[in-house]
Write a protein that holds these residues in place. Structure first.
Motif, PDB file in Angstrom:
ATOM      1  N   UNK A 674       0.810  -1.203   0.000  1.00  0.00           N
ATOM      2  CA  UNK A 674       0.000   0.000   0.000  1.00  0.00           C
ATOM      3  C   UNK A 674       0.850   1.262   0.000  1.00  0.00           C
ATOM      4  N   UNK A 675       2.112   1.144   0.394  1.00  0.00           N
ATOM      5  CA  UNK A 675       2.971   2.322   0.448  1.00  0.00           C
ATOM      6  C   UNK A 675       4.138   2.267  -0.532  1.00  0.00           C
ATOM      7  N   UNK A 676       4.324   1.130  -1.216  1.00  0.00           N
ATOM      8  CA  UNK A 676       5.480   1.023  -2.102  1.00  0.00           C
ATOM      9  C   UNK A 676       5.228   0.008  -3.200  1.00  0.00           C
ATOM     10  N   UNK A 677       6.033   0.133  -4.251  1.00  0.00           N
ATOM     11  CA  UNK A 677       6.069  -0.833  -5.341  1.00  0.00           C
ATOM     12  C   UNK A 677       7.517  -1.265  -5.496  1.00  0.00           C
ATOM     13  N   UNK A 678       7.772  -2.542  -5.302  1.00  0.00           N
ATOM     14  CA  UNK A 678       9.145  -3.047  -5.403  1.00  0.00           C
ATOM     15  C   UNK A 678       9.222  -4.042  -6.561  1.00  0.00           C
ATOM     16  N   UNK A 679      10.177  -3.831  -7.444  1.00  0.00           N
ATOM     17  CA  UNK A 679      10.416  -4.744  -8.559  1.00  0.00           C
ATOM     18  C   UNK A 679      11.834  -5.291  -8.394  1.00  0.00           C
ATOM     19  N   UNK A 715       8.637   3.836  -5.271  1.00  0.00           N
ATOM     20  CA  UNK A 715       9.064   2.802  -6.216  1.00  0.00           C
ATOM     21  C   UNK A 715      10.498   2.402  -5.876  1.00  0.00           C
ATOM     22  N   UNK A 716      10.733   1.109  -5.838  1.00  0.00           N
ATOM     23  CA  UNK A 716      12.075   0.582  -5.598  1.00  0.00           C
ATOM     24  C   UNK A 716      12.352  -0.464  -6.677  1.00  0.00           C
ATOM     25  N   UNK A 742      17.117   1.788  -7.879  1.00  0.00           N
ATOM     26  CA  UNK A 742      16.591   3.149  -7.998  1.00  0.00           C
ATOM     27  C   UNK A 742      15.371   3.277  -7.105  1.00  0.00           C
ATOM     28  N   UNK A 743      15.336   4.320  -6.275  1.00  0.00           N
ATOM     29  CA  UNK A 743      14.225   4.565  -5.369  1.00  0.00           C
ATOM     30  C   UNK A 743      13.700   5.967  -5.633  1.00  0.00           C
ATOM     31  N   UNK A 744      12.395   6.078  -5.870  1.00  0.00           N
ATOM     32  CA  UNK A 744      11.813   7.385  -6.172  1.00  0.00           C
ATOM     33  C   UNK A 744      10.323   7.359  -5.854  1.00  0.00           C
ATOM     34  N   UNK A 745       9.719   8.527  -5.784  1.00  0.00           N
ATOM     35  CA  UNK A 745       8.295   8.672  -5.561  1.00  0.00           C
ATOM     36  C   UNK A 745       7.595   8.936  -6.884  1.00  0.00           C
ATOM     37  N   UNK A 746       6.458   8.260  -7.105  1.00  0.00           N
ATOM     38  CA  UNK A 746       5.683   8.461  -8.326  1.00  0.00           C
ATOM     39  C   UNK A 746       4.265   7.943  -8.090  1.00  0.00           C
TER      40      UNK A 746
END
Length: 757
Positions: A674-679, A715-716, A742-746
């Motif tokens: 719910x707070x992040x997307x990790x690939x 996003x991670x 790479x870690x960023x907000x989107x």
């Protein structure tokens, strides 16, 4: 006979003239052929044939790859009156009259023959040779580059007379069938002459068969149908979907022997018209393709795995037409081995909800919501029902133990549904229930020991595990961080801090209280702090997977101990329960039924531990045999034995669903919270995953992804080019870490791209 032959010859001349008038020939993959009284339309993906001598669609073949290498006929062709797709009437004495046997004169009219597709109108179908009651005009349409064809039927009552029914029937050569109705899901298999009648609107019907592929039928809009009938044909001639245009049945919405003579008569008015249109999706493999786009770029091996698990097992165990929110442990074949027990969250229904939620199918995603809400509506003082007995909730396991698993896995299932579908408003609406269910487990927390003190096992309900147990406390390391993120998202910062702090405390408690000092965590500390140890595989693999320890030497010692067990990975299939056997004194009621098995839920923990530690070789060594079993058999049993052979209840849901989850979450590395997307893919450096509106295209220099939902998330993305500058479609610029992260907000809900500069 001679007049019919002459008429078909005229039809052939008409077809040839129309083809000549069409100008340039269409692409080679599109074919319209009339030969020996047969009309054939094909486009490389689909081959559909109409028999002019015995009016019916009697051949439907498919090639998933679109290369024209068609498999066997997917329609039932024996006995003759039940051949393929036909117009039928049922007389007052129960006798069936079919267009197949009417041998009527057929007229053809080409409506389309170009690079976009083929369409032919077929006139002259009638239910009987003399004095027909019903006459029908069918239009077959086959688009180019498509896995479907469309059958539109306009049926006119030409002669009013009492009958039992007028219907269009599709007789299919498969074993398993599933109906998605507005009210819920109804599943059955071929097991003799049985029918299920309902007036509830049908959304999708599909079949699956390990040898004979699949057919999906999707009605257009609201067809002129008074009833739908799912039918298990007599002997071994497949299943059928009957669209009853006119007719009543005396006993509705239950499986019963077909008994048309006892139904009341109907007398359709002369001139009455019934319009019905269906999209029909054949597949030479045993999974439906109605939701699979032709241009889906995923590896076929993995795509087949995913859709087999979704539609064979996860959708196959739903029983929501009768009990809303019900998910059974197995298919009904025709009975359920576990009887009238359903919606177990110990953790069975969790993997079902996860698989349905990530299916990309809106209907199945709604079924996932209904499963979660059924259990949620019966939470009692924070406790989630263990399962339901014919609609009535019960809060203790079959073994009479009180388990923490239903609460933990229900919360995880609810989070999975919300994050997979992007239904964040639903999560906020149900947050109070998630918090109550989590806090019910935490009521057992002992701050002095920094461990939960529980009354039963986590998810092997017959095993006696009580006190400060490894299994429940290790699972808290999975649950609490997820609940912290949910609490923060829902504006409950105090609970978020509490859950994070408790996760860290439990980690300390595990290492201080349950680490044996050498190579594993022990089963439990009793209330007097004495020990009992069976060297459990579930809790130990969970401890590695969820970060109880990250010390490499400690982890290596654990793997030496765990993997050295004589049955830990029987035939490299699944994961055993424990090093030491749980005998009668170690099991509630002396039930040792789970003591000598390899379970999918433990396999999930095992593979998760390999994923977080980077043990690529063993991960695939233990994953691929089960994946291959699924592709070979379509359905799997409940367990494997010590020799890696399938045992226990057949057509069980768990191994297929866990296979789907592992493929997405670990191999493709798509981990959505719910707070992040990790690939973070495992063993892949480029792929394209597309299931529904979850779309991830990945390679080290270019990543694009669409994640369902709203708002911004972190996003991670791992596996990128180290120290390389990446341009993000939001306008940001970022430099990957030395480890290629790479870690960023989107935002989610839109396509985000990340490209090496």
């Amino acid at each position: 006979m001679s007049s019919r032959i002459l008429h078909c010859s005229c039809a052939l001349l008409f077809l040839l003239a129309a083809l000549a008038a069409a100008g340039a020939p269409p692409p080679a993959s599109l074919e319209m052929v009339f030969k020996h009284h047969r009309l054939r339309l094909s486009n490389g993906f689909v081959d559909v044939e109409f028999d002019g001598l015995h009016p019916s669609v009697d051949v439907v073949k498919a090639d998933f790859s679109g290369q024209g290498h068609y498999g066997s006929n997917l329609l039932a062709t024996n006995p003759a009156p039940d051949t393929g797709i036909v117009l039928e009437t049922i007389d007052t004495d129960g006798s069936v009259h079919s267009s197949w046997g009417a041998a009527s004169h057929i007229h053809y009219k080409i409506l389309q023959h170009d690079s976009a597709g083929l369409s032919v109108q077929i006139e002259g179908l009638q239910d009987r040779k003399h004095h027909p009651m019903a006459m029908s005009t069918w239009t077959l349409t086959l688009p180019a580059n498509s896995r479907r064809f469309t059958l539109a039927a306009r049926t006119v009552i030409s002669h009013s007379r009492p009958v039992k029914a007028v219907e269009i029937s599709a007789h299919l050569d498969q074993w398993f069938m599933n109906g998605f109705f507005q009210r819920g899901v109804m599943q059955y298999v071929n097991c003799g002459d049985q029918s299920f009648f309902t007036a509830n609107p049908l959304q999708t019907f599909y079949t699956m068969d390990n040898r004979n592929g699949s057919v999906a039928i999707v009605p257009h809009g609201a067809p002129d149908a008074t009833l739908w009938a799912m039918h298990s044909c007599a002997s071994d001639c497949g299943v059928a979907l009957e669209t009853v245009l006119a007719g009543h049945y005396h006993s509705m919405e239950q499986w019963q022997p077909t008994d048309w003579p006892s139904a009341s008569d109907v007398t359709p008015a002369a001139g009455a018209v019934f319009e019905t249109t269906f999209d029909i999706f054949p597949n030479n493999y045993p999974f439906p393709v109605a939701s699979v786009p032709v241009d889906d770029p995923m590896s076929f091996h993995d795509l087949r795995t995913i859709y087999t698990a979704i539609y064979g097992s996860a959708a196959g165990v739903l029983g929501s037409f009768k009990h809303d929110g019900s998910a059974y442990p197995t298919l009904a074949t025709p009975q359920w081995p576990y009887g009238n027990l359903f919606t177990f969250f110990d953790p069975d229904s969790w993997s079902t909800v996860n698989t349905l939620s990530f299916s990309g199918d809106p209907y199945l995603q709604d079924q996932a919501r209904r499963i979660v809400e059924l259990a949620g509506s019966h939470i009692k003082a924070g406790q989630v029902p263990h399962h339901f007995i014919d609609g009535t909730p019960t809060y203790i396991a079959i073994s009479k133990a009180t388990q923490t698993g239903p609460n933990m896995f229900w919360v995880l299932a609810a989070i999975d549904y919300a994050t997979a579908t992007g239904n964040e408003a639903w999560l906020q609406e149900h947050y109070a229930q998630l918090k109550a269910a989590t806090d019910w487990v935490l009521d057992c927390y002992d701050p002095d020991r920094k461990l939960a003190k529980v009354g039963g096992p986590l998810f092997i309900d017959v095993f006696i595990r009580q006190g400060y147990t490894l299994d429940s406390n290790a699972m808290l390391l999975c649950l609490l961080p997820e609940m912290a993120a949910v609490a923060n998202f829902c504006g409950d910062a105090a609970s978020a801090d509490r859950y994070r702090n408790l996760a860290e405390a439990v980690k300390q408690g595990l290492n201080a209280g349950l680490w044996d000092g050498h190579d594993h965590y022990i089963t439990q500390r009793n209330p007097d702090w004495s020990t009992r140890d069976m060297v459990d595989y579930d809790g130990n693999y969970a401890a590695i997977a969820f970060g109880a320890t990250t010390n490499q030497e400690q982890v290596a010692a654990m793997y030496r101990r765990l993997d050295a067990g004589p049955d830990t990975h029987p035939g490299n299939r699944g994961t055993w329960v424990s090093e030491k056997y749980y005998g009668p004194r170690d099991c509630f009621g002396g039930n040792t039924g789970d003591s000598a098995t390899a379970m999918a839920r433990i396999w999930w923990l095992d593979l998760a531990s390999r994923y977080v530690t980077g043990d690529l070789a063993n991960f695939y060594r233990y994953f691929e045999p089960v994946q291959n079993d699924l592709l070979q058999h379509t359905w799997l049993t409940e367990r494997y034995n010590a020799k890696g052979k399938s045992i226990r209840a057949p057509y069980y849901h768990e191994y297929p669903e866990i296979t789907d989850m592992v493929l997405r979450e670990m191999i493709y590395g798509i981990d959505i919270k719910i707070d992040r997307v990790r690939i973070r893919p495992f063993g892949l450096n480029r792929y394209h995953y597309q299931v529904g509106d979850l779309d991830v295209s990945y390679r080290p220099d270019l990543v694009s992804l669409h994640i369902p939902g709203h708002n911004n998330r972190t996003y991670e993305i791992g596996g990128l080019l180290p120290r390389t500058t990446y341009l993000i479609s939001t306008g940001q610029k970022i430099i990957a870490t030395p480890d290629g992260v790479a870690i960023f907000q989107a935002p989610v809900g839109v396509m985000i791209t990340l490209q090496a500069s």
